[in-house]
Write an enzyme that holds these catalytic residues in place. Structure first.
Site, PDB file in Angstrom:
ATOM      1  N   GLU A  30       0.136  -1.167   5.885  1.00 10.65           N
ATOM      2  CA  GLU A  30       1.275  -0.700   6.676  1.00 10.65           C
ATOM      3  C   GLU A  30       1.230   0.793   6.914  1.00 10.65           C
ATOM      4  O   GLU A  30       1.614   1.273   7.983  1.00 10.65           O
ATOM      5  CB  GLU A  30       2.586  -1.083   5.985  1.00 10.65           C
ATOM      6  CG  GLU A  30       3.832  -0.864   6.830  1.00 10.65           C
ATOM      7  CD  GLU A  30       4.356   0.577   6.814  1.00 10.65           C
ATOM      8  OE1 GLU A  30       5.080   0.953   7.760  1.00 10.65           O
ATOM      9  OE2 GLU A  30       4.028   1.315   5.853  1.00 10.65           O
ATOM     10  N   ASP A  81       0.842  -1.197   0.000  1.00 15.74           N
ATOM     11  CA  ASP A  81       0.000   0.000   0.000  1.00 15.74           C
ATOM     12  C   ASP A  81       0.878   1.249   0.000  1.00 15.74           C
ATOM     13  O   ASP A  81       2.027   1.233   0.453  1.00 15.74           O
ATOM     14  CB  ASP A  81      -0.945   0.004   1.194  1.00 15.74           C
ATOM     15  CG  ASP A  81      -0.229   0.052   2.547  1.00 15.74           C
ATOM     16  OD1 ASP A  81       0.822  -0.607   2.687  1.00 15.74           O
ATOM     17  OD2 ASP A  81      -0.718   0.733   3.467  1.00 15.74           O
TER      18      ASP A  81
END
Length: 364
Positions: free
Chosen positions: A133, A74
């Site tokens: 994350e 991400d």
């Protein structure tokens, strides 16, 4: 080939929380890891699947404890950032684009290193790629904990220090949400019967600032504030998300306990404090020092000087370091501008980091 793969990965925009985009990218990674000989499984999550890939060892160390590599797919950038504000650009040995530095460069480095060592003797390798994350890995903490059991060492593919040094410890990072419920009323005709959730929230944020002032080495950032709707209505709800950073677990516990104990200033207002994600402080240790010495030796074998230093940012390596697993982070390419529109990497360091990661896998 490395740069072409990086451009391909950057072109697939993967903002945190966009499950469709993240899962499409996870498909791509899963196929790639399978091509490289890994056994891949997906860990479903509503906001995007995580990946775990296990690569068998070879030769005399085939049965040894594995090396764990932590990564994420991400980014902080929304769909359209590449087209509208941060186009892919290569100039004077510098590559620009959303996610090149944090951390699609790291993903490309790892898979290229795995390809490099495919026919060499080495320990088993385990790779965990996390989908959230950038907001603290709230859905992946248990996965990272389980994956770190029994490993020889853990490594993060996050960006390094500006001079290329690896990261040997990290501050703790916790996201807290303060939600206030008040009571709506007409702001002119009947203000006294209302309870302003926004006024209450402002007072609570001032209280948090006063609390933080009593501690050294604590960072506090109010990242978002929401509430209300119309200027002629006393707002009935408001909320703020706060990011805290801590150098040590004792201070972390004291601050978070105090924040959790906040009480409403206004009669009738309701207050809820929730921890949204938590990464404990990863403190310096002899185990990390010993691992850095091994990695420095691996670096010398490919003509590189490898150093290490503490870092203030947080990542999934906070958890492995906190759990006592020998840990290092910062194996991504050298660059700058994480989470900023000038995000960039030095192109030559992609190949250099591939050499280093391959040497680590071969030699440890």
């Amino acid at each position: 080939m490395i740069i072409e793969r990086l451009r391909e990965y950057v072109a697939a925009e993967t903002p945190t929380g966009d499950a469709a985009a993240l899962n499409a990218f996870a498909d791509r990674l899963a196929d790639r890891y399978g091509e490289l000989g890994g056994t891949v499984r997906r860990e479903p999550s509503p906001t995007g699947d995580h990946l775990v890939a296990d690569f068998p060892g070879r030769g005399p160390r085939a049965a040894d404890a594995p090396l764990l590599f932590l990564a994420h797919h991400d980014t902080v950038w929304p769909i359209g950032q590449l087209e509208n504000a941060m186009p892919w650009r290569e100039a004077d040995g510098i590559i620009h684009g959303p996610g090149v530095f944090d951390m699609k460069g790291g993903l490309v480095i790892l898979e290229t290193a795995l390809e490099r060592v495919a026919d060499r003797d080495h320990r088993p390798v385990r790779v965990v790629v996390v989908a959230d994350e950038e907001i603290g890995s709230p859905s992946a903490r248990a996965l990272v904990t389980a994956a770190s059991a029994g490993v020889y060492a853990a490594f993060g593919l996050e960006p390094p220090h500006p001079n290329g040094d690896l990261k040997t410890s990290r501050w703790g990072s916790t996201r807290v949400r303060i939600e206030v419920t008040g009571r709506e009323a007409h702001a002119a005709l009947d203000p006294a019967s209302g309870i302003s959730a926004i006024d209450e929230l402002v007072d609570q944020l001032i209280a948090v600032r006063q609390l933080i002032a009593g501690y050294d080495n604590v960072l506090c950032n109010v990242g978002t504030i929401t509430g209300g709707g119309r200027t002629n209505v006393v707002p009935g709800s408001a909320a703020a998300d706060i990011g805290f950073r801590f150098v040590d677990p004792e201070t972390e516990r004291a601050v978070l306990d105090a924040v959790a104990g906040l009480t409403a200033v206004r009669s009738g207002a309701e207050l809820e404090v929730r921890v949204m994600s938590n990464r404990p402080a990863w403190q310096p240790s002899g185990a990390t020092d010993a691992l850095l010495a091994e990695v420095a030796a691996a670096g010398r074998s490919v003509g590189q000087d490898v150093g290490g230093a503490a870092a203030s940012g947080a990542a999934d390596t906070n958890l492995t370091g906190w759990l006592g697993v020998p840990t290092l982070d910062g194996l991504g390419p050298v660059g700058k501008g994480a989470h900023a529109v000038h995000e960039q990497v030095i192109a030559a360091t992609l190949a250099e980091r591939v050499d280093l990661v391959a040497a680590i896998i071969r030699s440890l």
